[in-house]
Write a protein that holds these residues in place. Structure first.
Motif, PDB file in Angstrom:
ATOM      1  N   LEU A   1       0.890  -1.626   0.290  1.00 22.32           N
ATOM      2  CA  LEU A   1      -0.121   0.168   0.428  1.00 22.32           C
ATOM      3  C   LEU A   1       0.836   1.427  -0.183  1.00 22.32           C
ATOM      4  CD1 LEU A   1      -3.127  -0.742   2.788  1.00 22.32           C
ATOM      5  CD2 LEU A   1      -2.645  -0.976  -0.095  1.00 22.32           C
ATOM      6  N   ILE A   2       1.644   1.311   0.720  1.00 20.64           N
ATOM      7  CA  ILE A   2       2.989   2.266   1.096  1.00 20.64           C
ATOM      8  C   ILE A   2       3.127   2.314  -0.748  1.00 20.64           C
ATOM      9  CG2 ILE A   2       4.906   3.016   1.999  1.00 20.64           C
ATOM     10  CD1 ILE A   2       3.641   2.097   4.394  1.00 20.64           C
ATOM     11  N   CYS A   3       4.044   1.488  -1.627  1.00 15.65           N
ATOM     12  CA  CYS A   3       4.914   1.919  -2.218  1.00 15.65           C
ATOM     13  C   CYS A   3       3.440   2.078  -3.422  1.00 15.65           C
ATOM     14  CB  CYS A   3       5.322   0.579  -3.064  1.00 15.65           C
ATOM     15  SG  CYS A   3       6.927  -0.074  -1.348  1.00 15.65           S
TER      16      CYS A   3
ATOM     17  N   PRO B   1       7.798   4.360 -22.990  1.00 12.89           N
ATOM     18  CA  PRO B   1       9.183   4.869 -22.762  1.00 12.89           C
ATOM     19  C   PRO B   1       9.597   6.365 -22.762  1.00 12.89           C
ATOM     20  CG  PRO B   1       8.575   3.447 -24.697  1.00 12.89           C
ATOM     21  CD  PRO B   1       7.353   4.031 -24.242  1.00 12.89           C
ATOM     22  N   THR B   2       8.457   7.386 -23.003  1.00 13.66           N
ATOM     23  CA  THR B   2       8.534   8.584 -22.763  1.00 13.66           C
ATOM     24  C   THR B   2       7.936   8.808 -21.172  1.00 13.66           C
ATOM     25  OG1 THR B   2       7.324   9.221 -24.731  1.00 13.66           O
ATOM     26  CG2 THR B   2       7.211  11.430 -23.366  1.00 13.66           C
ATOM     27  N   ALA B   3       7.755   8.087 -20.913  1.00  7.50           N
ATOM     28  CA  ALA B   3       7.256   8.090 -19.425  1.00  7.50           C
ATOM     29  C   ALA B   3       7.934   7.160 -18.229  1.00  7.50           C
ATOM     30  CB  ALA B   3       5.810   7.775 -19.209  1.00  7.50           C
ATOM     31  N   LEU B   4       9.376   6.617 -19.580  1.00 13.25           N
ATOM     32  CA  LEU B   4       9.966   5.372 -18.356  1.00 13.25           C
ATOM     33  C   LEU B   4      10.809   6.616 -17.182  1.00 13.25           C
ATOM     34  CD1 LEU B   4      10.816   2.688 -18.413  1.00 13.25           C
ATOM     35  CD2 LEU B   4      12.978   3.909 -19.604  1.00 13.25           C
ATOM     36  N   PRO B   5      11.631   7.920 -17.700  1.00  8.99           N
ATOM     37  CA  PRO B   5      12.135   8.251 -16.446  1.00  8.99           C
ATOM     38  C   PRO B   5      11.607   8.958 -15.361  1.00  8.99           C
ATOM     39  CG  PRO B   5      13.068   9.161 -19.046  1.00  8.99           C
ATOM     40  CD  PRO B   5      11.233   8.783 -18.772  1.00  8.99           C
ATOM     41  N   VAL B   6      10.272   8.947 -15.324  1.00  4.36           N
ATOM     42  CA  VAL B   6       9.613   9.724 -14.292  1.00  4.36           C
ATOM     43  C   VAL B   6       9.144   8.358 -13.705  1.00  4.36           C
ATOM     44  CG1 VAL B   6       7.340  10.565 -13.917  1.00  4.36           C
ATOM     45  CG2 VAL B   6       8.426  11.250 -15.888  1.00  4.36           C
ATOM     46  N   ILE B   7       8.462   7.249 -14.214  1.00  2.00           N
ATOM     47  CA  ILE B   7       8.181   6.035 -13.796  1.00  2.00           C
ATOM     48  C   ILE B   7       9.974   5.031 -12.754  1.00  2.00           C
ATOM     49  CG2 ILE B   7       7.624   3.561 -14.298  1.00  2.00           C
ATOM     50  CD1 ILE B   7       5.980   4.716 -16.235  1.00  2.00           C
ATOM     51  N   LEU B   8      10.644   5.330 -14.157  1.00  2.00           N
ATOM     52  CA  LEU B   8      11.623   4.811 -12.415  1.00  2.00           C
ATOM     53  C   LEU B   8      12.158   5.816 -11.620  1.00  2.00           C
ATOM     54  CD1 LEU B   8      14.340   3.744 -15.358  1.00  2.00           C
ATOM     55  CD2 LEU B   8      13.167   2.804 -13.285  1.00  2.00           C
ATOM     56  N   ALA B   9      12.091   6.851 -11.032  1.00  6.20           N
ATOM     57  CA  ALA B   9      11.629   8.088 -10.552  1.00  6.20           C
ATOM     58  C   ALA B   9      10.823   7.421  -8.891  1.00  6.20           C
ATOM     59  CB  ALA B   9      12.269   9.412 -10.466  1.00  6.20           C
ATOM     60  N   GLY B  10       9.589   7.857 -10.132  1.00  6.84           N
ATOM     61  CA  GLY B  10       8.770   6.749  -8.882  1.00  6.84           C
ATOM     62  C   GLY B  10       9.366   5.700  -7.992  1.00  6.84           C
ATOM     63  N   PHE B  11       9.101   4.720  -8.849  1.00  3.32           N
ATOM     64  CA  PHE B  11      10.395   3.995  -8.325  1.00  3.32           C
ATOM     65  C   PHE B  11      10.929   3.253  -7.366  1.00  3.32           C
ATOM     66  CE2 PHE B  11      13.414  -0.376  -8.586  1.00  3.32           C
ATOM     67  CZ  PHE B  11      12.156  -1.158  -8.148  1.00  3.32           C
ATOM     68  N   ARG B  12      11.972   4.575  -7.430  1.00  2.10           N
ATOM     69  CA  ARG B  12      13.618   4.964  -6.603  1.00  2.10           C
ATOM     70  C   ARG B  12      12.980   5.393  -5.521  1.00  2.10           C
ATOM     71  NH1 ARG B  12      16.377   9.359  -7.679  1.00  2.10           N
ATOM     72  NH2 ARG B  12      15.053  10.025  -9.740  1.00  2.10           N
ATOM     73  N   VAL B  13      11.468   6.505  -5.416  1.00  2.16           N
ATOM     74  CA  VAL B  13      11.001   6.049  -4.531  1.00  2.16           C
ATOM     75  C   VAL B  13       9.637   4.889  -3.709  1.00  2.16           C
ATOM     76  CG1 VAL B  13       9.529   7.486  -3.826  1.00  2.16           C
ATOM     77  CG2 VAL B  13      10.742   8.618  -5.071  1.00  2.16           C
ATOM     78  N   ALA B  14       9.521   4.897  -4.017  1.00  3.30           N
ATOM     79  CA  ALA B  14       9.266   3.396  -3.288  1.00  3.30           C
ATOM     80  C   ALA B  14       9.585   2.330  -2.871  1.00  3.30           C
ATOM     81  CB  ALA B  14       7.785   2.606  -5.139  1.00  3.30           C
ATOM     82  N   ILE B  15      11.165   2.090  -3.317  1.00  2.16           N
ATOM     83  CA  ILE B  15      11.496   0.994  -2.843  1.00  2.16           C
ATOM     84  C   ILE B  15      12.514   1.732  -1.460  1.00  2.16           C
ATOM     85  CG2 ILE B  15      14.260   1.974  -3.609  1.00  2.16           C
ATOM     86  CD1 ILE B  15      14.841  -0.473  -4.484  1.00  2.16           C
ATOM     87  N   VAL B  16      12.498   3.151  -1.303  1.00  7.32           N
ATOM     88  CA  VAL B  16      13.271   3.190  -0.050  1.00  7.32           C
ATOM     89  C   VAL B  16      12.183   3.126   0.940  1.00  7.32           C
ATOM     90  CG1 VAL B  16      13.569   5.814   1.045  1.00  7.32           C
ATOM     91  CG2 VAL B  16      14.981   5.089  -0.868  1.00  7.32           C
ATOM     92  N   LEU B  17      10.365   3.365   0.165  1.00  7.79           N
ATOM     93  CA  LEU B  17       9.511   3.438   1.454  1.00  7.79           C
ATOM     94  C   LEU B  17       9.004   1.590   1.703  1.00  7.79           C
ATOM     95  CD1 LEU B  17       6.974   6.213  -0.364  1.00  7.79           C
ATOM     96  CD2 LEU B  17       8.383   6.072   1.661  1.00  7.79           C
ATOM     97  N   ALA B  18       9.527   1.082   0.533  1.00  5.59           N
ATOM     98  CA  ALA B  18       9.293  -0.095   1.007  1.00  5.59           C
ATOM     99  C   ALA B  18       9.304  -0.587   2.419  1.00  5.59           C
ATOM    100  CB  ALA B  18       9.622  -1.452   0.029  1.00  5.59           C
ATOM    101  N   LEU B  19      10.877   0.101   2.613  1.00  6.75           N
ATOM    102  CA  LEU B  19      11.759  -0.570   3.384  1.00  6.75           C
ATOM    103  C   LEU B  19      11.064   0.030   4.867  1.00  6.75           C
ATOM    104  CD1 LEU B  19      14.183  -1.479   5.162  1.00  6.75           C
ATOM    105  CD2 LEU B  19      15.603  -0.190   4.778  1.00  6.75           C
ATOM    106  N   VAL B  20      10.485   1.563   4.556  1.00  7.35           N
ATOM    107  CA  VAL B  20       9.861   1.888   5.533  1.00  7.35           C
ATOM    108  C   VAL B  20       7.959   0.785   6.272  1.00  7.35           C
ATOM    109  CG1 VAL B  20       8.619   3.837   6.110  1.00  7.35           C
ATOM    110  CG2 VAL B  20      10.261   4.427   5.183  1.00  7.35           C
TER     111      VAL B  20
END
Length: 249
Positions: A126-128, A168-187
């Motif tokens: 839910l957090i991710c 493909p156009t949205a890929l950089p933004v999606i990967l930025a969201g994944f970076r945030v999600a991977i930290v929130l996953a630990l939280v």
């Protein structure tokens, strides 16, 4: 190189000041243990093998929650991005689901799923979910109208436009969201263990709190921080490789 050296020197200075302050007797070891005491406790946990089962449980919960949250967030973002009418109908409910404190859901999830792995994975998912969902919507909306019109004129289907233009156009933004999600996953994993976990780093912190073992609590904070930094850097490396390959393509 100079930046890394400056960062390391700053950390060393902070640790020395912390150690000196604790040894001066200005603060009780029960309130704030010295770095040397924390290091000794951490080494004892590692050498005895007590740390590894808890670390393995937390990493497992984190990975499963991240996987579920990523799949659901990416899927929901694509679905609502492709159908604006559905987006207008469901977006308030998605937003409302994120406004409920996840810690407050813990007792309810325990009633539904019992103690153990499942409620923690659900909280983590839910957090991710939201960073992937929101960044996917944002990235898909950034496609230029001229490019969409070009694909339409070439007779591209909705699926072809999505796979070859929008994603493909949205890929950089999606990967930025994944970076945030991977930290929130630990939280999320640690918070979930606070509520109903029997194993894991969060459960170990609660156990150490019950015995007022402040050295162990701080040592576990160090482990959580190191784990979070490691997975974040791994996510950055993965993002760099994907975007470099995409740019070459």
């Amino acid at each position: 190189m100079r930046t890394r050296l400056a960062s390391a020197l700053l950390l060393a200075a902070l640790l020395v000041a912390w150690e000196a302050w604790c040894r001066s007797g200005a603060v009780s070891p029960l309130v704030l243990p010295a770095p040397s005491a924390v290091a000794e406790t951490l080494w004892g946990e590692v050498a005895s093998g007590r740390l590894w089962p808890h670390l393995r449980v937390t990493v497992t919960e984190m990975a499963l929650g991240l996987l579920a949250g990523t799949v659901l967030g990416l899927g929901a973002g694509i679905l609502l991005g492709e159908w604006p009418a559905l987006h207008r109908v469901l977006r308030p409910y998605v937003l409302a689901s994120q406004l409920v404190p996840k810690l407050a859901l813990g007792p309810l999830l325990i009633l539904w799923f019992g103690f153990g792995l499942t409620p923690t994975v659900v909280i983590t998912a839910l957090i991710c979910f939201f960073p992937l969902f929101e960044n996917t919507l944002t990235g898909l909306a950034q496609v230029e109208p001229g490019q969409r019109e070009l694909f339409r004129m070439l007779g591209a289907s909705r699926a072809q436009t999505l796979l070859r233009l929008k994603l493909p156009t949205a890929l950089p933004v999606i990967l930025a969201g994944f970076r945030v999600a991977i930290v929130l996953a630990l939280v999320g994993a640690v918070v979930g263990e606070f509520v109903g976990g029997r194993q894991g780093l969060g459960a170990s912190i609660i156990a150490a709190q019950s015995t007022m073992d402040s050295s162990l609590i701080v040592a576990l904070f160090v482990v959580i921080t190191a784990l979070g930094m490691a997975v974040y850097e791994a996510a950055r490396g993965l993002e760099f490789l994907i975007l470099r390959r995409y740019a070459r393509g």
